[in-house]
Design a protein around this motif. Structure first.
Motif, PDB file in Angstrom:
ATOM      1  N   SER A 102       0.851  -1.195   0.000  1.00  0.00           N
ATOM      2  CA  SER A 102       0.000   0.000   0.000  1.00  0.00           C
ATOM      3  C   SER A 102       0.886   1.243   0.000  1.00  0.00           C
ATOM      4  N   PRO A 103       0.400   2.351  -0.551  1.00  0.00           N
ATOM      5  CA  PRO A 103       1.201   3.580  -0.590  1.00  0.00           C
ATOM      6  C   PRO A 103       1.203   4.290   0.763  1.00  0.00           C
ATOM      7  N   GLY A 104       2.224   5.131   0.970  1.00  0.00           N
ATOM      8  CA  GLY A 104       2.273   5.901   2.194  1.00  0.00           C
ATOM      9  C   GLY A 104       3.682   6.344   2.532  1.00  0.00           C
ATOM     10  N   VAL A 105       3.823   6.929   3.714  1.00  0.00           N
ATOM     11  CA  VAL A 105       5.112   7.420   4.187  1.00  0.00           C
ATOM     12  C   VAL A 105       5.716   6.391   5.138  1.00  0.00           C
ATOM     13  N   VAL A 106       7.004   6.077   4.927  1.00  0.00           N
ATOM     14  CA  VAL A 106       7.692   5.113   5.783  1.00  0.00           C
ATOM     15  C   VAL A 106       7.912   5.744   7.154  1.00  0.00           C
ATOM     16  N   THR A 107       7.426   5.069   8.200  1.00  0.00           N
ATOM     17  CA  THR A 107       7.566   5.595   9.569  1.00  0.00           C
ATOM     18  C   THR A 107       8.614   4.835  10.377  1.00  0.00           C
ATOM     19  N   ALA A 108       8.988   3.642   9.939  1.00  0.00           N
ATOM     20  CA  ALA A 108       9.983   2.866  10.688  1.00  0.00           C
ATOM     21  C   ALA A 108      10.631   1.832   9.769  1.00  0.00           C
ATOM     22  N   VAL A 109      11.940   1.647   9.953  1.00  0.00           N
ATOM     23  CA  VAL A 109      12.691   0.586   9.264  1.00  0.00           C
ATOM     24  C   VAL A 109      13.374  -0.235  10.351  1.00  0.00           C
ATOM     25  N   TYR A 110      13.052  -1.535  10.392  1.00  0.00           N
ATOM     26  CA  TYR A 110      13.492  -2.370  11.516  1.00  0.00           C
ATOM     27  C   TYR A 110      14.721  -3.228  11.213  1.00  0.00           C
ATOM     28  N   ILE A 111      15.243  -3.148  10.021  1.00  0.00           N
ATOM     29  CA  ILE A 111      16.354  -4.042   9.662  1.00  0.00           C
ATOM     30  C   ILE A 111      17.509  -3.255   9.040  1.00  0.00           C
ATOM     31  N   LYS A 112      18.675  -3.942   8.969  1.00  0.00           N
ATOM     32  CA  LYS A 112      19.852  -3.378   8.318  1.00  0.00           C
ATOM     33  C   LYS A 112      20.401  -4.384   7.321  1.00  0.00           C
ATOM     34  N   GLU A 113      21.222  -3.907   6.400  1.00  0.00           N
ATOM     35  CA  GLU A 113      21.837  -4.790   5.409  1.00  0.00           C
ATOM     36  C   GLU A 113      22.723  -5.822   6.094  1.00  0.00           C
ATOM     37  N   GLY A 114      22.625  -7.072   5.638  1.00  0.00           N
ATOM     38  CA  GLY A 114      23.402  -8.156   6.217  1.00  0.00           C
ATOM     39  C   GLY A 114      22.704  -8.878   7.349  1.00  0.00           C
ATOM     40  N   GLN A 115      21.556  -8.358   7.767  1.00  0.00           N
ATOM     41  CA  GLN A 115      20.827  -8.963   8.889  1.00  0.00           C
ATOM     42  C   GLN A 115      20.049 -10.195   8.432  1.00  0.00           C
ATOM     43  N   VAL A 117      16.831 -12.531   8.548  1.00  0.00           N
ATOM     44  CA  VAL A 117      15.412 -12.338   8.841  1.00  0.00           C
ATOM     45  C   VAL A 117      14.670 -13.649   8.609  1.00  0.00           C
ATOM     46  N   SER A 118      13.515 -13.763   9.247  1.00  0.00           N
ATOM     47  CA  SER A 118      12.666 -14.945   9.103  1.00  0.00           C
ATOM     48  C   SER A 118      11.446 -14.610   8.251  1.00  0.00           C
ATOM     49  N   LYS A 119      10.885 -15.636   7.655  1.00  0.00           N
ATOM     50  CA  LYS A 119       9.685 -15.447   6.837  1.00  0.00           C
ATOM     51  C   LYS A 119       8.564 -14.856   7.690  1.00  0.00           C
ATOM     52  N   GLY A 120       7.945 -13.771   7.173  1.00  0.00           N
ATOM     53  CA  GLY A 120       6.862 -13.106   7.883  1.00  0.00           C
ATOM     54  C   GLY A 120       7.312 -12.001   8.812  1.00  0.00           C
ATOM     55  N   GLN A 121       8.625 -11.855   9.025  1.00  0.00           N
ATOM     56  CA  GLN A 121       9.131 -10.809   9.918  1.00  0.00           C
ATOM     57  C   GLN A 121       8.881  -9.438   9.315  1.00  0.00           C
ATOM     58  N   THR A 199      18.840 -13.422   4.104  1.00  0.00           N
ATOM     59  CA  THR A 199      19.695 -12.299   4.496  1.00  0.00           C
ATOM     60  C   THR A 199      19.250 -11.034   3.772  1.00  0.00           C
ATOM     61  N   VAL A 200      19.186  -9.927   4.503  1.00  0.00           N
ATOM     62  CA  VAL A 200      18.858  -8.635   3.888  1.00  0.00           C
ATOM     63  C   VAL A 200      20.068  -8.183   3.083  1.00  0.00           C
ATOM     64  N   ARG A 219      15.710  -5.986  -0.449  1.00  0.00           N
ATOM     65  CA  ARG A 219      16.029  -7.242  -1.142  1.00  0.00           C
ATOM     66  C   ARG A 219      16.437  -8.287  -0.102  1.00  0.00           C
ATOM     67  N   VAL A 220      15.783  -9.442  -0.181  1.00  0.00           N
ATOM     68  CA  VAL A 220      16.083 -10.555   0.726  1.00  0.00           C
ATOM     69  C   VAL A 220      16.568 -11.738  -0.115  1.00  0.00           C
ATOM     70  N   VAL A 221      17.717 -12.294   0.284  1.00  0.00           N
ATOM     71  CA  VAL A 221      18.327 -13.393  -0.475  1.00  0.00           C
ATOM     72  C   VAL A 221      18.532 -14.584   0.459  1.00  0.00           C
ATOM     73  N   ASN A 222      18.135 -15.751  -0.042  1.00  0.00           N
ATOM     74  CA  ASN A 222      18.391 -16.989   0.690  1.00  0.00           C
ATOM     75  C   ASN A 222      19.612 -17.654   0.065  1.00  0.00           C
ATOM     76  N   THR A 223      20.781 -17.494   0.685  1.00  0.00           N
ATOM     77  CA  THR A 223      22.030 -17.993   0.114  1.00  0.00           C
ATOM     78  C   THR A 223      22.249 -19.484   0.357  1.00  0.00           C
ATOM     79  N   SER A 224      21.310 -20.132   1.035  1.00  0.00           N
ATOM     80  CA  SER A 224      21.453 -21.576   1.255  1.00  0.00           C
ATOM     81  C   SER A 224      20.862 -22.378   0.104  1.00  0.00           C
ATOM     82  N   ASP A 225      20.237 -21.700  -0.846  1.00  0.00           N
ATOM     83  CA  ASP A 225      19.615 -22.383  -1.981  1.00  0.00           C
ATOM     84  C   ASP A 225      20.069 -21.684  -3.264  1.00  0.00           C
ATOM     85  N   LEU A 226      21.265 -22.078  -3.761  1.00  0.00           N
ATOM     86  CA  LEU A 226      21.871 -21.410  -4.912  1.00  0.00           C
ATOM     87  C   LEU A 226      21.952 -22.348  -6.110  1.00  0.00           C
ATOM     88  N   LYS A 227      22.112 -21.751  -7.281  1.00  0.00           N
ATOM     89  CA  LYS A 227      22.277 -22.515  -8.515  1.00  0.00           C
ATOM     90  C   LYS A 227      23.203 -21.756  -9.446  1.00  0.00           C
TER      91      LYS A 227
END
Length: 376
Positions: A102-115, A117-121, A199-200, A219-227
């Motif tokens: 949905s559109p709007g103004v970002v009020t909070a960012v809870y993560i950093k690059e390299g962190q 994360v779990s599905k649904g977080q 990983t973020v 961008r979220v990347v799952n590096t345990s499943d590569l090809k």
């Protein structure tokens, strides 16, 4: 006899020189030089041939025959792989660019690059103050509607009042419940959530920025499943199949990975005339998406065959030949073997026409003649 042969060759050489000098003009010295060099080469070959013949006819002769020094290697049967080599890149099965719903103004960012994360977080929050107020107001109305419905239901159970009053109270309560459920869904859409565990890799939003659906956020990347993805020439379209063995070399990591082909494309690219192949990679913490990999897909393996260095295979009179060392009496001579080349990979050639145990000449084979005396 030998002196007679050399005399004849000398006469031939002198005659050739005189013929060359008389035929060419005084200014055409280059042509004379080339002609003389050619004659010298031919005479040298004839001398070598005659020396070999003399040695064969009279091996016990005390005449010293000039021999050429060579290096040999004994042939043995071995396994030999036929493969296609190309370059590809590492890609993640789950490499997702998350956007807002949905559109709007970002009020909070809870993560950093390299962190991790779990599905649904929840990764970030979009302004939802208006929706929260609507939810609170809706909850109040729903509480009132529930109270009215309960009372109306009690009266209806006692056969007091009309059925219409009971149905109106029930419908009003259920309508408000659905409206509240819809508001909660809208509120949930203001949260940017991780669709996968991983990983973020990139955070493209900041607090205070306006965002809309479709705009990149995280961008979220799952590096345990590569090809590894690569493109192969259409010349190998019938050779490459799912399940073929593959060897992947990662230059940056200085390591090789053995795997299997997991996907073979059915469509040929009209511009590059290639088709895609994919190889699932084992879990490795050092691998990263977009790394370059050198891919070798093995499409055929000869379990036991003769293999020689490709440089020892020469072409003579439209034939492929290899020289081998052979003992002839007290001397060792070079023997020509006509071969057919079945495949060339990694500077090695699989050939037919040679046998295990034979000694091929690997150094000094240039300019050899069949039967020429050699020294190992």
């Amino acid at each position: 006899m030998k002196s007679t042969i050399y005399t004849r060759l000398t006469v031939i050489a002198i005659a050739g020189v005189l013929a060359a000098c008389s035929a060419a003009t005084p200014d055409d010295k280059k042509a004379q030089l080339e002609q003389l060099k050619k004659q010298e080469k031919d005479i040298s070959k004839q001398i070598q041939q005659l020396e070999s013949e003399i040695a064969q006819e009279n091996p016990d002769s005390t005449t010293v025959v000039k021999s050429k020094e060579v290096t040999v290697a004994e042939l043995a049967l071995r396994k030999f792989d036929h493969y296609v080599k190309t370059q590809g890149s590492v890609d993640a099965e789950d490499n997702i660019l998350v956007s807002a719903k949905s559109p709007g103004v970002v009020t909070a960012v809870y993560i950093k690059e390299g962190q991790q994360v779990s599905k649904g977080q929840v990764l970030a929050q979009i302004d939802n103050s208006v929706i929260i107020r609507s939810i609170e107001a809706q909850k109040s109305q729903l509480e009132l509607a529930k109270t009215v419905f309960e009372r109306q239901k009690n009266l209806w159970d006692q056969k007091i009042g009309t059925e219409v009053q009971y149905l109106q109270a029930k419908t009003n309560k259920e309508s408000l419940e659905k409206q509240l459920e819809s508001l909660n869904e809208q509120n949930d859409m203001t949260r940017i959530k991780a669709p996968i565990s991983g990983t973020v890799d990139d955070v493209a939003i900041k607090i205070g920025e306006n965002i809309a659906p479709g705009m990149p956020a995280v961008r979220v990347v799952n590096t345990s499943d590569l090809k590894l993805i690569a493109n192969v020439s259409e010349a190998y379209v019938t050779a490459i199949k799912k399940g073929n063995s593959a060897v992947i070399s990662i230059p940056e990591l200085k390591k090789e990975i053995t795997a299997k082909v997991t996907f073979v494309g059915k469509t040929i690219d009209p511009l590059s005339r290639t088709f895609p192949v994919e190889i699932k990679l084992p879990a490795d913490g050092d691998l990263r998406p977009n790394m370059t990999g050198i891919l070798k897909v093995i499409f055929h393996t000869e379990p036991s065959t003769i293999v020689v260095p490709v440089n020892v295979v020469q072409e003579l009179n439209k034939e492929k030949i290899v020289f081998v060392a052979e003992t002839n009496g007290k001397q060792t001579v070079a023997r020509k073997r006509v071969v057919t080349v079945e495949g060339v990979y990694d500077n090695l050639a699989q050939v037919n026409g040679l046998k295990a145990g034979e000694k091929i000449i690997t150094f000094g084979y240039q300019g050899l003649n069949d039967g020429q005396v050699i020294k190992i």
